[in-house]
Design an enzyme around this catalytic site. Structure first.
Site, PDB file in Angstrom:
ATOM      1  N   GLU A 399       1.035  -0.878  -0.372  1.00 25.74           N
ATOM      2  CA  GLU A 399      -0.216  -0.238  -0.227  1.00 25.74           C
ATOM      3  C   GLU A 399       0.869   1.109   0.181  1.00 25.74           C
ATOM      4  O   GLU A 399       0.206   2.432  -1.103  1.00 25.74           O
ATOM      5  CB  GLU A 399      -0.876  -0.074   1.168  1.00 25.74           C
ATOM      6  N   HIS A 466     -11.096  -5.718   9.082  1.00 27.32           N
ATOM      7  CA  HIS A 466     -12.360  -5.944   7.882  1.00 27.32           C
ATOM      8  C   HIS A 466     -12.592  -5.016   7.683  1.00 27.32           C
ATOM      9  O   HIS A 466     -14.178  -4.769   7.656  1.00 27.32           O
ATOM     10  CB  HIS A 466     -12.338  -7.099   7.366  1.00 27.32           C
TER      11      HIS A 466
END
Length: 660
Positions: A399, A466
């Site tokens: 990322e 998540h």
């Protein structure tokens, strides 16, 4: 001579130019060290002894090829002929420098000279170089990008992420490692175990080279050859320059930790002393020519230094400081068409992405599994058939470097979207967002034309990694815009605006709303403004302020309670915030409750509550209520997640406020 020079092709003019180009930064540095002792500059990172690398690499590049230097690469700036008065003003914090006194030393860039300066975190600029080169490659331009790091920086994750991306995408990047022996006081023996850092290239399927960083002819000739090869056959290369840092990490650090015999050895390898001796032996340089070169450089230094000294201190103007946090964006209202179709939240997002790709030819999407697979939520399914893999790019799981690459695309005149597979994973890319994207326009006037999409939120049993809604990590960072829609209509219009806005936008999309919320949405392209809340219900007794899934919880509970006295405000945009809408409502109702899905402590609800207290205190008839999730990580089991989320607590708090 300690250094062996080999020259079969370079003319006397080129050799003298290389010598002059090394001598100039050396003489500037010697002057700066005097000024540092006099207290006329605040800090200095010396590159004495490493000039051959900065000069040799820069001279090997074309003038329109980007170079990303570090704080020991003064020779990069002088070799690109940046006006010295502006460099000196920069180091004194004057307005005619490159950052208006907002940053120091070499933490700046100049588009005119295709230089992009470092930030103190070192690693992110490696990913930025990937993005700059990606833009060149997509345009079929035969251009390379050179980026510098030190041997210490090669331990950072950004280094490995950037090399991996460059290798996978065959990007024409020169990764230049200045191996100068020490990371501050830590020797290389305590930093890595491979014999040479160039060996790391093999792990990425990347060619690598070792070059004597004190030999200007070797640097210039070999880098020129490598660069030309890469222009014609795009690929990355890792170059390790062997050199030494002759002064402290910065001047206050000193060099007492360096053995004297090691200092003596490298002092004998001084790149300027040795090359000067070589030019004398070849009858290319003599005392008269040398004196003339030195006098010219000295005169240039003194003239420009006095110009910088004469300049007044930088003006203090709060409105200018605040005005430069973002690049100016003139919002264009594009009204929706009459024709509508019912869309799910997820379909509205997908439709906006397609329309924006068609509108902006230079827009590139990057994210894990977004190409053939269509993303984990299938939002980009089928996109590669229309837009191709150049613009819809699967990324490795890295990322930080991907966000850096997005920044590089913006620097090189393109737009970028990065999809976080889940907003939780943005923590792996946190640094370049908050320290690079957010600050760059304020620092040196370079915008970050980047949208980061953030699938977020709980209620789907996805557990601690998540399910977070982490907008508060970013709402407090100046330079970032944060958008958080609750309905398909808003999602499409606001996302279209995000791609038009030249500033970094974090666009939060609640996963639980993707397929559960439907709405009539215009079929054509339209925009909605940031910083404009939506009034969903009107009442005269209580103001409810929320966003995202909280909007739907509030409507459901109001319906269940059959309560008609609430103003229900959907913020839609958190930064910028529609404070006017909030205050108008609270001043009318006298009561306020703020609902967020985020855990309560430190949430954006707390900021809104503080603003209401400050702006609307005289109108309040009750304490401001805040409702958020428990101050725990998000649990997996449904019963625990239901307890964690604030929906039922909101019902109780709302009843308490009604009865207050």
């Amino acid at each position: 001579m300690t250094i062996e020079y080999k020259n079969n092709t370079l003319s006397e003019d080129v050799l003298l130019d290389l010598f002059r180009s090394m001598l100039k930064p050396r003489m500037i540095e010697e002057k700066m060290l005097i000024l540092l002792r006099q207290g006329k500059i605040s800090k200095w990172f010396s590159g004495i002894g490493q000039e051959a690398i900065s000069v040799g690499v820069t001279k090997s590049l074309l003038d329109d090829e980007y170079i990303l230097p570090m704080h020991r690469n003064l020779g990069v700036f002088t070799s690109r002929n940046i006006p010295l008065n502006r460099l000196f003003a920069q180091w004194q914090g004057k307005a005619s420098g490159f950052t208006n006194g907002r940053d120091r030393s070499f933490h700046f860039g100049i588009q005119e000279y295709k230089i992009v300066g470092m930030i103190s975190h070192l690693g992110p600029q490696l990913g930025v170089a990937d993005g700059i080169s990606l833009a060149n490659k997509l345009r079929n331009e035969k251009r390379i990008t050179a980026v510098f790091t030190g041997e210490g920086g090669t331990s950072e994750g950004d280094f490995h992420e950037a090399l991996n991306i460059a290798s996978v995408w065959d990007l024409p990047v020169l990764f230049c490692i200045e191996n100068n022996g020490y990371g501050l006081s830590t020797p290389t023996s305590e930093q890595y175990r491979c014999r040479d850092l160039a060996e790391r290239g093999a792990g990425y399927g990347m060619e690598s080279h070792i070059i004597d960083g004190n030999n200007i002819l070797e640097v210039f000739s070999r880098v020129s050859e490598i660069a030309e090869s890469i222009r014609n056959n795009p690929r990355p290369a890792l170059i390790e320059f062997k050199t030494f840092r002759m002064r402290g990490h910065e001047e206050a650090s000193g060099t007492k930790y360096v053995p004297q015999d090691l200092m003596d050895e490298w002092e004998a390898k001084d790149p300027i002393f040795n090359f000067e001796k070589y030019l004398f032996e070849k009858d290319i340089l003599n005392e008269a020519i040398l004196t003339g070169i030195k006098n010219d450089i000295q005169a240039e230094i003194e003239e420009n230094l006095q110009s910088a000294f004469r300049e007044n201190p930088v003006d203090v103007d709060p409105s200018k400081e605040l005005g430069d946090v973002f690049k100016e964006f003139k919002y264009q209202e594009i009204s929706p068409s009459i024709k509508k179709e019912e869309l799910r939240f997820i379909d509205a997002i997908s439709q906006s992405l397609k329309e924006s790709l068609r509108k902006h030819d230079e827009l590139v999407f990057m994210g894990q599994d977004i190409a053939d697979y269509g993303g984990v939520f299938k939002i980009t399914e089928g996109f590669i058939e229309e837009f191709g893999k150049d613009r819809i790019r699967n990324t490795p799981i890295c990322e930080s470097a991907v966000i850096g690459a997005a920044m590089g695309l913006s620097i090189n005149g393109m737009k970028a979207m990065v999809e976080m597979q889940f907003s939780d994973f943005v923590s792996s890319g946190f640094n370049p967002i908050v320290n690079y994207l957010a600050k760059i326009n304020y620092r040196w006037g370079q915008n970050a034309d980047v949208v980061v999409r953030m699938p977020c939120g709980g209620g789907v049993g996805a557990g601690p990694f998540h399910s977070q809604t982490n907008e508060a990590w970013f709402t407090k960072v100046p330079g970032l815009k944060v958008v958080y829609p609750a309905f398909p209509y808003d999602a499409k219009g606001l996302l279209n605006t995000a791609f038009n806005d030249p500033n970094p936008v974090l666009f939060f999309e609640h996963k639980a709303l993707y397929r559960s919320v439907r709405q009539e949405v215009p079929v054509d392209y339209y925009t909605l403004p940031f910083g404009k809340a939506s009034k969903l219900r009107e009442g005269s007794e209580i103001t409810i302020i929320t966003y995202g899934a909280g909007v739907h919880w509030a409507m459901e509970i109001l319906d269940e309670m059959d309560y008609k006295g609430a103003d229900l405000i959907d913020l839609r945009s958190l930064q910028p915030l529609d404070l006017e809408c909030i205050c108008l409502s609270v001043n009318r109702t006298g009561k306020a409750i703020v609902l967020t899905e985020d855990s309560l402590t430190g949430s954006f609800a707390s900021e809104i509550s503080a603003l209401i207290s400050e702006k609307c205190f005289k109108s309040l008839d009750a304490p401001i209520m805040r409702v958020g999730s428990l101050d725990t990580p998000i649990p997996f089991a449904q019963q625990l997640e239901d307890q964690y989320l604030p929906k039922q607590r909101f019902r109780m708090k709302l009843q308490d406020l009604i009865e207050y």
